[in-house]
Scaffold this motif. Structure first.
Motif, mmCIF file in Angstrom:
data_model
loop_
_atom_site.group_PDB
_atom_site.id
_atom_site.type_symbol
_atom_site.label_atom_id
_atom_site.label_comp_id
_atom_site.label_asym_id
_atom_site.label_seq_id
_atom_site.Cartn_x
_atom_site.Cartn_y
_atom_site.Cartn_z
ATOM 1 N N GLY A 1 0.691 -1.294 -0.088
ATOM 2 C CA GLY A 1 -0.043 -0.067 -0.017
ATOM 3 C C GLY A 1 0.817 1.308 0.212
ATOM 4 N N VAL B 1 2.185 2.115 -3.665
ATOM 5 C CA VAL B 1 1.223 2.473 -4.241
ATOM 6 C C VAL B 1 0.975 3.934 -4.000
ATOM 7 N N SER B 2 0.997 4.540 -2.750
ATOM 8 C CA SER B 2 0.921 5.871 -2.123
ATOM 9 C C SER B 2 1.909 6.529 -2.589
ATOM 10 N N GLN C 1 -4.209 6.411 -9.256
ATOM 11 C CA GLN C 1 -3.432 5.889 -7.841
ATOM 12 C C GLN C 1 -4.523 5.176 -7.108
ATOM 13 N N THR C 2 -5.733 5.707 -7.122
ATOM 14 C CA THR C 2 -7.147 4.949 -6.554
ATOM 15 C C THR C 2 -7.103 3.465 -7.462
ATOM 16 N N LEU D 1 -4.375 1.192 -6.824
ATOM 17 C CA LEU D 1 -4.552 0.348 -5.606
ATOM 18 C C LEU D 1 -5.395 -0.980 -5.813
ATOM 19 N N MET E 1 -3.676 -3.273 2.780
ATOM 20 C CA MET E 1 -2.927 -2.346 1.794
ATOM 21 C C MET E 1 -3.495 -0.993 1.933
ATOM 22 N N THR E 2 -4.863 -0.964 2.245
ATOM 23 C CA THR E 2 -5.565 0.324 2.104
ATOM 24 C C THR E 2 -4.704 1.015 3.437
ATOM 25 N N TYR F 1 -1.798 2.251 2.035
ATOM 26 C CA TYR F 1 -1.829 3.448 1.322
ATOM 27 C C TYR F 1 -2.243 4.832 1.707
ATOM 28 N N GLY G 1 1.007 5.746 4.199
ATOM 29 C CA GLY G 1 2.320 5.769 3.304
ATOM 30 C C GLY G 1 3.074 6.745 2.978
ATOM 31 N N GLU G 2 2.482 7.964 3.040
ATOM 32 C CA GLU G 2 2.970 9.266 2.599
ATOM 33 C C GLU G 2 3.517 9.962 3.857
#
Length: 221
Positions: free
Chosen positions: A52, A55-56, A65-66, A69, A170-171, A174, A177-178
């Motif tokens: 996740g 991807v983020s 991005q969505t 994901l 994963m969500t 995501y 993650g940033e």
């Protein structure tokens, strides 16, 4: 052994994962951990969180991005589903041979009988719960095949459990993650994820042992 340890250490580095296969490496790890006995040591929960994060941190527009994901969740969930199918059929094919094996420190037939009782009480929900338990998720589908769980029921809860497990972790990766703190302290976050996944099992195990010891002491008195 050193190569294996180095490989496992590298799995906590998102940049290393991207440089060494990216999604394809993740698919292999999740399939191996959920379907092959020797894959029980692979870190499924942290890997999904890191997936996740990857991807983020992709340089894509928000909508892309969505969709990326969702695409990753779909394919990694399929890998987890296929892995459990392999485990189930291995248990189904080799179940009788396994039950004829002599008890060892690693394997005891009593474990299988207890698992059969567990599946009888919990039904398909056991397959869903097992997804969130390290090591257990590797052996759960094999045991389900050995004890003869209904294949139709197994299919339903296998698919449901895979999407809940992969989608939730994963969500979470995501969404977090940033965050600079998460990126700087990823090892701490991974340890927290592993602890959160294993704590309920450890607590139940110790509680069960304590309860058994209490019954024994009461019987002796």
């Amino acid at each position: 052994m050193d190569i294996l340890i180095e490989f496992l250490n590298n799995l906590s580095d998102p940049d290393w994962i991207v440089a060494h296969g990216g999604l394809y490496l993740l698919l292999f790890i999740i399939f191996a951990e959920t379907g092959i006995l020797i894959g029980f040591f692979l870190p499924g929960d942290p890997i999904l969180f890191i997936a996740g994060m990857i991807v983020s941190n992709m340089t894509l527009a928000s909508a892309e991005q969505t969709s990326t994901l969702l695409y990753w969740i779909l394919f990694i969930s399929i890998a987890a589903i296929l892995g459990n199918f392999v485990g189930y059929w291995c248990g189904k094919l080799f179940g009788k041979r396994i039950m004829r094996m002599k008890d060892t420190w690693f394997f005891k037939k009593d474990y299988i009988l207890k698992a059969q009782e567990f599946y009888g009480k919990r039904g398909g929900g056991a397959i869903v719960l097992a997804r969130f338990l390290p090591i257990v998720r590797t052996f759960a589908p094999i045991v389900a095949g050995i004890v003869g769980m209904s294949f139709r029921k197994f299919v339903t809860y296998n698919i449901l459990g895979a999407f809940i497990w992969v989608g939730s972790l994963m969500t979470l990766g995501y969404l977090l993650g940033e965050m600079p703190w998460v990126q700087r302290n990823l090892e701490v976050v991974i340890l927290c994820i592993v602890f959160a996944a294993t704590a309920p099992v450890l607590l139940k195990t110790f509680a069960g042992k304590r309860k058994d010891s209490t019954h024994i002491s009461d019987a002796n008195t």
